[in-house]
Design a protein around this motif. Structure first.
Motif, PDB file in Angstrom:
ATOM      1  N   MET A 111       0.849  -0.871  -0.158  1.00  0.00           N
ATOM      2  CA  MET A 111      -0.260  -0.029   0.114  1.00  0.00           C
ATOM      3  C   MET A 111       1.197   1.697  -0.068  1.00  0.00           C
ATOM      4  O   MET A 111       0.258   2.501  -0.178  1.00  0.00           O
ATOM      5  CB  MET A 111      -0.769   0.119   1.426  1.00  0.00           C
ATOM      6  CG  MET A 111      -0.022   0.207   3.098  1.00  0.00           C
ATOM      7  SD  MET A 111       0.683   1.574   3.004  1.00  0.00           S
ATOM      8  CE  MET A 111      -0.943   2.338   2.915  1.00  0.00           C
ATOM      9  N   ALA A 112       2.349   1.214  -0.361  1.00  0.00           N
ATOM     10  CA  ALA A 112       3.300   2.417   0.293  1.00  0.00           C
ATOM     11  C   ALA A 112       3.086   3.382  -0.383  1.00  0.00           C
ATOM     12  O   ALA A 112       3.509   4.412  -0.412  1.00  0.00           O
ATOM     13  CB  ALA A 112       4.862   2.028   0.421  1.00  0.00           C
ATOM     14  N   THR A 113       2.265   2.777  -2.216  1.00  0.00           N
ATOM     15  CA  THR A 113       2.599   3.779  -3.192  1.00  0.00           C
ATOM     16  C   THR A 113       1.368   3.993  -3.840  1.00  0.00           C
ATOM     17  O   THR A 113       1.436   4.041  -4.727  1.00  0.00           O
ATOM     18  CB  THR A 113       4.128   3.190  -4.511  1.00  0.00           C
ATOM     19  OG1 THR A 113       3.017   1.687  -4.593  1.00  0.00           O
ATOM     20  CG2 THR A 113       4.990   3.478  -3.567  1.00  0.00           C
ATOM     21  N   SER A 114       0.458   3.932  -2.574  1.00  0.00           N
ATOM     22  CA  SER A 114      -1.175   4.191  -3.542  1.00  0.00           C
ATOM     23  C   SER A 114      -1.488   5.288  -2.300  1.00  0.00           C
ATOM     24  O   SER A 114      -0.844   5.514  -1.214  1.00  0.00           O
ATOM     25  CB  SER A 114      -1.613   3.486  -2.837  1.00  0.00           C
ATOM     26  OG  SER A 114      -1.666   2.158  -4.289  1.00  0.00           O
ATOM     27  N   PRO A 115      -1.857   6.203  -2.785  1.00  0.00           N
ATOM     28  CA  PRO A 115      -2.424   7.318  -1.900  1.00  0.00           C
ATOM     29  C   PRO A 115      -3.456   7.846  -0.965  1.00  0.00           C
ATOM     30  O   PRO A 115      -4.775   7.763  -1.271  1.00  0.00           O
ATOM     31  CB  PRO A 115      -3.050   8.531  -3.024  1.00  0.00           C
ATOM     32  CG  PRO A 115      -3.314   7.740  -3.833  1.00  0.00           C
ATOM     33  CD  PRO A 115      -2.669   6.732  -4.614  1.00  0.00           C
ATOM     34  N   ILE A 116      -3.295   6.084   0.184  1.00  0.00           N
ATOM     35  CA  ILE A 116      -3.811   6.227   1.283  1.00  0.00           C
ATOM     36  C   ILE A 116      -3.198   5.749   2.414  1.00  0.00           C
ATOM     37  O   ILE A 116      -2.478   5.571   2.137  1.00  0.00           O
ATOM     38  CB  ILE A 116      -5.106   5.148   0.790  1.00  0.00           C
ATOM     39  CG1 ILE A 116      -3.803   3.661   1.193  1.00  0.00           C
ATOM     40  CG2 ILE A 116      -5.811   4.725   0.001  1.00  0.00           C
ATOM     41  CD1 ILE A 116      -4.607   2.621   0.319  1.00  0.00           C
ATOM     42  N   SER A 117      -3.968   6.883   3.609  1.00  0.00           N
ATOM     43  CA  SER A 117      -3.505   6.432   5.191  1.00  0.00           C
ATOM     44  C   SER A 117      -4.020   5.265   5.592  1.00  0.00           C
ATOM     45  O   SER A 117      -5.581   4.090   5.483  1.00  0.00           O
ATOM     46  CB  SER A 117      -4.079   7.620   5.710  1.00  0.00           C
ATOM     47  OG  SER A 117      -3.390   8.324   5.367  1.00  0.00           O
ATOM     48  N   LEU A 138      10.360   2.313   2.534  1.00  0.00           N
ATOM     49  CA  LEU A 138       9.461   2.482   2.094  1.00  0.00           C
ATOM     50  C   LEU A 138       8.976   4.032   1.953  1.00  0.00           C
ATOM     51  O   LEU A 138       8.648   4.589   0.965  1.00  0.00           O
ATOM     52  CB  LEU A 138       8.192   1.869   3.009  1.00  0.00           C
ATOM     53  CG  LEU A 138       8.137   0.323   2.543  1.00  0.00           C
ATOM     54  CD1 LEU A 138       6.444   0.415   3.386  1.00  0.00           C
ATOM     55  CD2 LEU A 138       7.973   0.222   1.034  1.00  0.00           C
ATOM     56  N   ALA A 139      10.036   5.382   2.958  1.00  0.00           N
ATOM     57  CA  ALA A 139       9.954   6.443   3.192  1.00  0.00           C
ATOM     58  C   ALA A 139      11.176   6.870   1.854  1.00  0.00           C
ATOM     59  O   ALA A 139      10.399   7.959   0.990  1.00  0.00           O
ATOM     60  CB  ALA A 139      10.692   6.906   4.319  1.00  0.00           C
ATOM     61  N   LEU A 140      11.418   6.176   1.460  1.00  0.00           N
ATOM     62  CA  LEU A 140      12.769   6.796  -0.248  1.00  0.00           C
ATOM     63  C   LEU A 140      11.550   6.172  -1.449  1.00  0.00           C
ATOM     64  O   LEU A 140      11.323   7.104  -1.807  1.00  0.00           O
ATOM     65  CB  LEU A 140      13.759   5.609  -0.639  1.00  0.00           C
ATOM     66  CG  LEU A 140      14.419   5.196   0.805  1.00  0.00           C
ATOM     67  CD1 LEU A 140      15.277   4.418   0.305  1.00  0.00           C
ATOM     68  CD2 LEU A 140      15.192   7.038   1.152  1.00  0.00           C
ATOM     69  N   ALA A 145       5.401   7.556   7.370  1.00  0.00           N
ATOM     70  CA  ALA A 145       5.102   6.098   8.456  1.00  0.00           C
ATOM     71  C   ALA A 145       5.610   7.286  10.002  1.00  0.00           C
ATOM     72  O   ALA A 145       6.051   7.855  10.507  1.00  0.00           O
ATOM     73  CB  ALA A 145       5.743   5.095   8.949  1.00  0.00           C
ATOM     74  N   VAL A 146       4.321   6.970  10.895  1.00  0.00           N
ATOM     75  CA  VAL A 146       4.035   7.441  11.890  1.00  0.00           C
ATOM     76  C   VAL A 146       3.715   6.272  13.013  1.00  0.00           C
ATOM     77  O   VAL A 146       2.329   5.539  12.547  1.00  0.00           O
ATOM     78  CB  VAL A 146       3.052   8.484  12.612  1.00  0.00           C
ATOM     79  CG1 VAL A 146       3.943   9.102  13.447  1.00  0.00           C
ATOM     80  CG2 VAL A 146       3.468   9.805  11.627  1.00  0.00           C
ATOM     81  N   GLY A 147       4.674   6.433  14.416  1.00  0.00           N
ATOM     82  CA  GLY A 147       3.459   4.609  15.050  1.00  0.00           C
ATOM     83  C   GLY A 147       4.979   5.027  16.188  1.00  0.00           C
ATOM     84  O   GLY A 147       4.599   6.417  16.448  1.00  0.00           O
ATOM     85  N   VAL A 158       1.039   6.737   5.423  1.00  0.00           N
ATOM     86  CA  VAL A 158       0.677   7.393   5.009  1.00  0.00           C
ATOM     87  C   VAL A 158       0.915   7.367   3.074  1.00  0.00           C
ATOM     88  O   VAL A 158       2.656   7.238   2.950  1.00  0.00           O
ATOM     89  CB  VAL A 158      -0.084   9.567   4.675  1.00  0.00           C
ATOM     90  CG1 VAL A 158      -0.225  10.055   3.846  1.00  0.00           C
ATOM     91  CG2 VAL A 158      -0.251   9.295   6.537  1.00  0.00           C
ATOM     92  N   GLY A 159       0.528   6.128   2.286  1.00  0.00           N
ATOM     93  CA  GLY A 159       1.534   6.469   1.316  1.00  0.00           C
ATOM     94  C   GLY A 159       1.381   7.600   0.279  1.00  0.00           C
ATOM     95  O   GLY A 159       0.525   8.688  -0.181  1.00  0.00           O
ATOM     96  N   ALA A 160       2.363   6.635  -0.421  1.00  0.00           N
ATOM     97  CA  ALA A 160       3.045   8.082  -0.978  1.00  0.00           C
ATOM     98  C   ALA A 160       2.082   9.147  -2.522  1.00  0.00           C
ATOM     99  O   ALA A 160       1.463   7.949  -3.031  1.00  0.00           O
ATOM    100  CB  ALA A 160       4.881   7.486  -2.042  1.00  0.00           C
ATOM    101  N   ALA A 161       1.873   9.666  -2.989  1.00  0.00           N
ATOM    102  CA  ALA A 161       0.555  10.477  -3.955  1.00  0.00           C
ATOM    103  C   ALA A 161       1.016  10.324  -5.161  1.00  0.00           C
ATOM    104  O   ALA A 161       0.960   9.816  -6.439  1.00  0.00           O
ATOM    105  CB  ALA A 161      -0.084  11.796  -3.795  1.00  0.00           C
ATOM    106  N   ASP A 162       2.507  10.380  -5.221  1.00  0.00           N
ATOM    107  CA  ASP A 162       3.143  10.637  -6.229  1.00  0.00           C
ATOM    108  C   ASP A 162       4.676  10.262  -6.277  1.00  0.00           C
ATOM    109  O   ASP A 162       6.003  10.452  -6.165  1.00  0.00           O
ATOM    110  CB  ASP A 162       3.742  12.194  -6.895  1.00  0.00           C
ATOM    111  CG  ASP A 162       2.183  12.895  -7.246  1.00  0.00           C
ATOM    112  OD1 ASP A 162       2.129  12.485  -8.297  1.00  0.00           O
ATOM    113  OD2 ASP A 162       2.398  14.477  -6.532  1.00  0.00           O
ATOM    114  N   PRO A 163       5.055   8.437  -5.824  1.00  0.00           N
ATOM    115  CA  PRO A 163       5.753   8.125  -5.643  1.00  0.00           C
ATOM    116  C   PRO A 163       7.092   7.674  -7.114  1.00  0.00           C
ATOM    117  O   PRO A 163       6.829   8.259  -7.597  1.00  0.00           O
ATOM    118  CB  PRO A 163       5.483   6.088  -5.444  1.00  0.00           C
ATOM    119  CG  PRO A 163       4.117   6.008  -6.566  1.00  0.00           C
ATOM    120  CD  PRO A 163       3.413   7.547  -6.486  1.00  0.00           C
TER     121      PRO A 163
END
Length: 449
Positions: A111-117, A138-140, A145-147, A158-163
């Protein structure tokens, strides 16, 4: 306390010969990936032989939450109507991955490269495990990510909107990290490259190719360089899941240490990135043979026949083999207890951040049972007592870890006095039929304190 209810104490006692056919469940690694890639394909993927343990069921629920239609047809037969790469919907609820480190890390990647939380949580064991090893790469791609402190669950991604595509060298051997990066790369433009210095299980690469992704692997001076072309349309597949070699380890190892045993374990996946335990056991002198070797669904498969082996010898397990048997070291340490001499196991620091610190959990239990164990940050050594000489007679803590619980129950089948675990409940996460299967072979496992 088990991951899904009250503690279930279990005791295993010495038994007569184990014999018969051990039909172990489907491979857990392939089961997770078949559900996730099925959800990322366009159309209907069908699956037979899916492992219906809690870990995999939790992954199926997560794929439903992302918008895929996941249907259980009974008897290990499932279908997944996928939403396509980049087609995940934002879930309404928190994604609970239970006990599964594989599940949560692969889903995070997908899910990391989809614009979803998405907010992830799990049981007490999973919520104590580090996630930075996945969230950092995945941050790259642009995923945030907040934990909790130490990069632990519960955690919101929070997935990347423009990966953007990534070139990433995996710092420690980890199929979970590699797979998370590759799954994230599916919805990134261009080419995502993952480099691993030591080979880890390659189910993700094999399955991506099967679903129609452009993926290649080249061995260079840097290591294994895996290149994935992003934004493909994955084509639905039929997947026949082979039996899990990590589950097969328990009836195989039990047969080796219980006098007179002869057990056949059919249809076991022998992917070279997973079969290190069986190679090691044979080097120790185990009577373990491969029968009916063949290939199914791109994976090598065979029937394993394991017979009682009274003259096992301790060996030096090559450090480079660790990645191909990382989940099997706990039960290997049990077999090593019944061998003669030292079994030295280096290169295993990954064991300290599994469902539990598996080196410490096994070392404490083995010592209590009368076995000498030495350990360091990334190694441990078990000095075997030989067949018939292991005292046993203690209750061991499972630490919410299915493999620790099963390993000590296997040990009790050949110790002088019974072995108990404080909680066998977590066994259901990976091997829900363990008690029934071992009982059918002749083991004596009882519930209750």
């Amino acid at each position: 306390m088990s991951s899904h209810g009250d503690p279930i104490p279990m005791t295993s006692s010495a038994c007569g010969p184990l014999s018969g056919v051990a039909e172990v469940p489907g491979d857990k690694s392939i089961s997770h990936r078949s559900l996730i890639l099925g959800a990322m394909a366009v159309g209907e993927t069908t699956i037979t032989g899916l492992l219906e343990g809690q870990d995999v069921l939790d992954t199926g629920k997560a794929m439903q939450a992302f918008g895929a239609e996941v249907i259980n047809h009974g008897g290990g037969s499932w279908s997944v109507h996928g939403v396509g790469v980049g087609g995940f919907a934002e879930p309404d609820q928190v994604i609970d991955c239970g006990n599964s480190g594989t599940g949560v890390r692969l889903i995070m990647g997908a899910m990391a490269t989809s614009p979803i939380s998405v907010t992830f949580t799990g049981d007490a064991s999973l919520n104590g495990r580090p996630m930075a090893r996945v969230t950092d790469p995945l941050a790259l791609f642009g995923c945030q990510a907040v934990g909790r402190a130490g990069g632990r669950l519960p955690m919101t991604l929070v997935g990347a909107a423009d990966p953007v595509p990534v070139r990433y060298t995996v710092p420690v051997p980890s199929a979970q990290v590699k797979s998370a990066v590759l799954l994230a790369g599916l919805n990134a433009p261009g080419e995502t490259v993952v480099i691993e210095e030591e080979a880890t299980r390659d189910h993700t690469e094999r399955m991506l190719a099967g679903f129609g992704a452009e993926i290649s692997t080249e061995v260079t001076e840097e290591g294994r360089v895996i290149t994935l072309k992003g934004q493909p349309e994955l084509k639905p597949q039929h997947i026949d899941v082979p039996r899990d070699p990590s589950s097969a380890a328990f009836p195989v190892c039990a047969a080796l240490i219980v006098p007179g045993s002869d057990v056949l374990v059919p249809n076991i996946g022998l992917n070279p990135t997973r079969a290190g335990l069986f190679t090691t056991l044979r080097e120790m002198g185990a009577d373990l043979v491969y029968e009916n070797e063949r290939e199914e669904g791109g994976e090598p498969v065979a029937d394993l026949r394991a017979r009682f082996s009274p003259d096992l010898k301790g060996i030096e397990v090559p450090a480079e083999r660790a990645a191909s048997m990382i989940d099997e070291y706990p039960v290997l340490s049990v077999v090593a207890s019944f061998a003669s001499g030292e079994t030295h196991m280096p290169g295993v620091k990954e064991l300290r951040v599994k469902e539990s610190d598996r080196i410490d959990a096994m070392a404490v239990g083995l010592r209590a049972a009368g076995v000498t164990v030495e350990d360091g940050p990334d190694w441990w050594t078990v000095t075997g007592l030989g067949h018939g000489n292991v005292p046993g007679g203690v209750t061991c803590a499972s630490h919410l870890d299915h493999r620790i619980a099963m390993s000590f129950l296997v040990m009790g089948m050949a110790t002088q006095k019974p072995m108990s675990v404080d909680d066998g409940g977590p066994i259901a996460t990976s091997f829900p039929i363990f008690e029934a299967l071992m009982g059918g072979l002749g083991a004596d496992i009882q519930r209750g304190g």
